[in-house]
Design a protein around this motif. Structure first.
Motif, short mmCIF file in Angstrom:
data_model
loop_
_atom_site.label_atom_id
_atom_site.label_comp_id
_atom_site.label_asym_id
_atom_site.label_seq_id
_atom_site.Cartn_x
_atom_site.Cartn_y
_atom_site.Cartn_z
N ARG A 167 0.83 -1.21 0.00
CA ARG A 167 0.00 0.00 0.00
C ARG A 167 0.86 1.26 0.00
NH1 ARG A 167 -5.21 0.93 0.76
NH2 ARG A 167 -5.76 3.07 1.25
N ASP A 168 1.88 1.29 0.85
CA ASP A 168 2.73 2.47 0.97
C ASP A 168 3.49 2.74 -0.33
OD1 ASP A 168 1.88 2.81 3.55
OD2 ASP A 168 3.67 1.96 4.48
N SER A 169 4.05 1.67 -0.93
CA SER A 169 4.86 1.86 -2.13
C SER A 169 4.00 2.24 -3.34
CB SER A 169 5.65 0.58 -2.43
OG SER A 169 4.79 -0.52 -2.67
N VAL A 170 2.81 1.66 -3.45
CA VAL A 170 1.93 1.98 -4.58
C VAL A 170 1.36 3.39 -4.43
CG1 VAL A 170 -0.21 1.35 -5.76
CG2 VAL A 170 1.40 -0.43 -5.05
N SER A 171 1.07 3.78 -3.20
CA SER A 171 0.54 5.14 -2.97
C SER A 171 1.53 6.20 -3.43
CB SER A 171 0.21 5.33 -1.49
OG SER A 171 -0.87 4.49 -1.10
N LYS A 172 2.83 5.94 -3.27
CA LYS A 172 3.85 6.89 -3.73
C LYS A 172 3.84 7.01 -5.26
CE LYS A 172 6.96 6.13 0.19
NZ LYS A 172 8.27 5.56 0.62
N ILE A 173 3.64 5.88 -5.93
CA ILE A 173 3.59 5.91 -7.39
C ILE A 173 2.30 6.56 -7.87
CG2 ILE A 173 3.35 4.42 -9.44
CD1 ILE A 173 5.36 2.54 -8.11
N LEU A 174 1.21 6.29 -7.16
CA LEU A 174 -0.09 6.88 -7.52
C LEU A 174 -0.03 8.40 -7.46
CD1 LEU A 174 -3.05 6.34 -8.23
CD2 LEU A 174 -3.52 6.13 -5.78
N GLY A 175 0.58 8.93 -6.42
CA GLY A 175 0.82 10.37 -6.33
C GLY A 175 -0.44 11.21 -6.21
N GLU A 176 -0.38 12.40 -6.78
CA GLU A 176 -1.47 13.37 -6.68
C GLU A 176 -2.64 12.99 -7.57
OE1 GLU A 176 -1.44 15.99 -4.59
OE2 GLU A 176 0.45 15.15 -3.85
N PRO A 177 -3.84 13.52 -7.31
CA PRO A 177 -4.99 13.27 -8.18
C PRO A 177 -4.67 13.59 -9.63
CG PRO A 177 -5.69 14.38 -6.18
CD PRO A 177 -4.20 14.37 -6.14
N ASN A 178 -5.16 12.75 -10.54
CA ASN A 178 -4.86 12.93 -11.97
C ASN A 178 -6.13 12.65 -12.78
OD1 ASN A 178 -3.84 12.98 -14.58
ND2 ASN A 178 -1.99 11.81 -14.05
N PRO A 179 -7.07 13.61 -12.77
CA PRO A 179 -8.34 13.39 -13.47
C PRO A 179 -8.17 13.25 -14.98
CG PRO A 179 -8.18 15.65 -12.65
CD PRO A 179 -7.05 14.89 -12.04
N GLU A 180 -7.16 13.90 -15.55
CA GLU A 180 -6.97 13.80 -17.01
C GLU A 180 -6.64 12.35 -17.41
OE1 GLU A 180 -5.38 15.95 -15.05
OE2 GLU A 180 -6.27 17.89 -15.62
N LEU A 181 -5.72 11.73 -16.67
CA LEU A 181 -5.37 10.34 -16.97
C LEU A 181 -6.57 9.42 -16.73
CD1 LEU A 181 -3.35 8.12 -17.71
CD2 LEU A 181 -2.58 8.11 -15.32
N ALA A 182 -7.31 9.67 -15.66
CA ALA A 182 -8.49 8.85 -15.37
C ALA A 182 -9.51 8.95 -16.50
CB ALA A 182 -9.12 9.30 -14.05
N ASP A 183 -9.71 10.14 -17.04
CA ASP A 183 -10.64 10.33 -18.17
C ASP A 183 -10.17 9.56 -19.40
OD1 ASP A 183 -12.28 11.93 -16.68
OD2 ASP A 183 -11.48 13.83 -17.46
N LEU A 184 -8.87 9.62 -19.67
CA LEU A 184 -8.32 8.94 -20.84
C LEU A 184 -8.56 7.43 -20.74
CD1 LEU A 184 -4.88 9.67 -22.48
CD2 LEU A 184 -5.58 7.33 -22.02
N ILE A 185 -8.23 6.85 -19.58
CA ILE A 185 -8.41 5.41 -19.39
C ILE A 185 -9.89 5.04 -19.46
CG2 ILE A 185 -8.11 3.50 -17.74
CD1 ILE A 185 -5.65 5.08 -16.66
N GLU A 186 -10.71 5.87 -18.85
CA GLU A 186 -12.16 5.63 -18.84
C GLU A 186 -12.72 5.63 -20.27
OE1 GLU A 186 -15.12 8.54 -17.08
OE2 GLU A 186 -14.88 7.08 -15.44
N ASN A 187 -12.27 6.53 -21.10
CA ASN A 187 -12.76 6.60 -22.48
C ASN A 187 -12.39 5.34 -23.26
OD1 ASN A 187 -13.92 9.12 -22.15
ND2 ASN A 187 -12.09 10.24 -22.82
N GLU A 188 -11.18 4.85 -23.06
CA GLU A 188 -10.75 3.64 -23.76
C GLU A 188 -11.53 2.42 -23.27
OE1 GLU A 188 -9.05 3.37 -26.34
OE2 GLU A 188 -7.94 5.24 -26.48
N CYS A 189 -11.67 2.32 -21.97
CA CYS A 189 -12.33 1.13 -21.39
C CYS A 189 -13.84 1.14 -21.62
CB CYS A 189 -12.02 1.03 -19.90
SG CYS A 189 -10.28 0.67 -19.54
#
Length: 581
Positions: free
Chosen positions: A256-278
């Protein structure tokens, strides 16, 4: 690439050239090393009387199966000294997948085995980098796993080979240059909860999608499982990315700790891109759509894994699929020196420094003919015998291999099948290779429909008179949210194509005299093969090495399949045959 890296790579290429050119000398040296180390073990002393002579080894040491060596292995697991079987200390035990032969096997290991894994990892990456440019600047989204380790009564760990390696110092202290970076931190790989690991691999890979140049796993089945999880979890993953917060059910603290560091700050643009493809109705080509810089997929897709290639090609838009190495719990064998070849043409160059290899000629009649690695003949079929550094001597692997060529003086082998037959009702022998090829032909019939074959297994049903072959198929619609609509004519035709594609002896017994009944396809509910996998895991099979058995021999597993059957189809045509064949 730096000058230092260039020089290192050049030296490594010279090492590979030397290994594949001086095969006989290296093999003789390996055997001498093994016999010098192990000649006074309890197991070998009976045959060699302390000698390390190659001639005495060939004359006196018997060819063995697992049942022959299991009593010696059991004694060490129960606390007796390692020198029953090995001159070097046994540091742990490796568990086979437990699906090919129905029972999980346990093999002793020492540090030499882990060194060989590290060697294979590095040199297969070196070969691939010679065929595909730009890999040093990217990362690999690789679905590596660890399962929980057990402890034998002797206090030594037992686990899958991959778990042993990833938990070892060989992996922990790996140099930065010996493979490409992973998108996932080591803490994800080391998490023993495979669902949490799989989810976090996907999340880390999507957050770093622009860095991914390679998608990989040990086996093609793991990649198919990952895509299935993505289909079911992409909305949750997008939520994690949109708000920069990892799902609460990821409870492994280090993970959890290591993945949270990679996840980082909120990224709505990337979430939208993935959502559109899926959100697209079709997931055809979803892998390059989500990871546009991915250049290839690396996973084992030979043997019984080949049935999943069409499914992966559908999702990957036919990205190059590389089966890079031939490995097992018994030993490492070799690497694919032509990584961009078609999956059906994959051959592995055996490397002579890994173990001592002999080969039992298949179909030699009453004569038992055993030859060394350098003496195999092009076009002949062999079963490998392994003598390794940790206690196996002339161990019969059970794999059937075809010699397809040579790289310098090192033979190249294509995996053909497991040695044990898959199905038989009368006097016919249907191997896993026969069945895989026949089902592959039948998949062409499915192309006319909106269906994909996700998994299958088989069973020789002798409860009927005459007995007949039964195939259990799990189908899925190509387009998301579509209902699987069954066309009886298509499935009946599939039955016929499978039978027509089987060998002539099957078709003769099937067509004349009522010795074999009409082949049957039984469709099972979606999720049935996941339930089958979970059953085998409860019986000791490895979740990271799992392969769907081509033939079901377990009555409990058969019950799982039968409880989920929702439709049955039979061949309704006469078969062709040739009595003179």
């Amino acid at each position: 690439m730096s000058l230092c890296s260039d020089l290192t790579e050049k030296l490594d290429e010279e090492i590979l050239e030397d290994l594949t050119s001086n095969v006989k000398q290296i093999q003789d040296n390996v055997l001498e090393e093994i016999l010098t180390l192990n000649a006074n073990t309890e197991y070998l002393r009976r045959f060699l009387h302390g000698s390390s002579s190659k001639e005495l080894f060939k004359k006196n040491v018997p060819v063995v199966t697992y049942e022959d060596v299991k009593p010696f292995i059991d004694r060490v697991t129960n606390g007796e000294p390692s020198d029953i079987i090995s001159g070097n200390p046994i540091t742990g035990f490796l568990l086979s997948s437990g699906t090919s032969g129905g029972k999980q096997k346990m093999f002793p290991r020492n540090n030499k085995y882990l060194e060989n894994i590290k060697f294979i990892f590095y040199y297969r990456s070196l070969v691939i980098s010679k065929h595909i440019d730009g890999l040093e600047h990217g990362k690999g989204m690789v679905f590596n796993f660890c399962t929980s380790e057990n402890t034998t009564p002797s206090g030594l760990p037992s686990s899958a080979a991959s778990t042993s390696f990833f938990k070892s110092d060989y992996f922990k202290n790996r140099p930065s240059y010996w493979h490409w970076s992973y998108t996932s931190p080591d803490e994800v790989i080391l998490c023993s909860d495979t669902k949490q690991t799989l989810y976090c691999h996907l999340l880390c890979g999507l957050v770093q999608r622009d860095d991914v140049v390679k998608v990989g796993a040990a086996f093609v089945t793991i990649l198919v499982r990952a895509i299935n999880l993505l289909e079911n979890s992409w909305k949750e993953i997008c939520t994690n990315i949109r708000f920069g917060h990892l799902s609460e059910w990821i409870t492994d603290i280090s993970c959890r700790d290591s993945v949270s560091k990679i996840l980082g700050e909120p990224n709505p643009e990337l979430a939208d891109l993935i959502e559109n493809e899926c959100n697209n109705k079709s997931w055809e080509g979803i892998v390059p759509r989500l990871w546009p810089k991915a250049k290839f997929i690396e996973c084992i897709a030979t043997g019984q894994m080949a049935q999943h290639i069409p499914t992966l090609e559908f999702y990957s838009n036919k990205l190059p699929l590389i089966s890079s190495s031939y490995v097992s719990s018994e030993t490492m064998f070799g690497i694919n020196m032509s990584p961009l070849c078609k999956p059906e043409n994959v051959s592995y160059t055996f490397l002579p420094n890994l173990s001592y290899f002999e080969f039992l000629l298949v179909d030699a009649g009453d004569k038992t003919e055993i030859v060394d690695l350098v003496d195999v003949k092009l076009g002949c079929y062999y079963e490998p015998l392994v003598t390794n550094h940790s206690g196996l001597h002339r161990y019969k692997m059970g794999d059937i291999l075809l010699v397809t060529g040579f790289y310098n003086n090192a033979p190249q082998f294509r995996f053909v099948r497991r040695g044990n037959l898959t199905l038989s009702i009368h006097l016919e022998i249907t191997t896993d290779e026969d069945l895989l090829n026949a089902v592959t032909d039948a998949k062409m019939v499915l192309e006319s429909s909106n269906l994909m074959l996700m998994d299958f297994t088989s069973y020789a049903d002798i409860s009927t008179t005459p007995g007949h072959y039964v195939l259990y198929w799990e189908l899925k619609a190509k387009y998301r949210n579509d209902i699987v609509e069954i066309d009886k004519n298509v499935l009946v035709e599939c039955c016929y194509v499978v039978e027509e594609s089987l060998n002539n002896s099957y078709r003769v017994y099937r067509s004349k005299g009522g010795l074999i009944g009409a082949l049957e396809i039984r469709l099972v509910q979606q999720g049935t093969f996941d339930a089958l996998m979970e059953f085998f895991i409860t019986q000791g099979a490895s979740s990271t090495q799992y392969k769907t058995p081509i033939c079901i021999k377990s009555t409990e597993a058969l019950v799982i399949l039968e409880e989920n059957v929702h439709a049955c189809f039979f061949t309704d045509k006469s078969l062709s045959f040739n009595f003179s064949s």
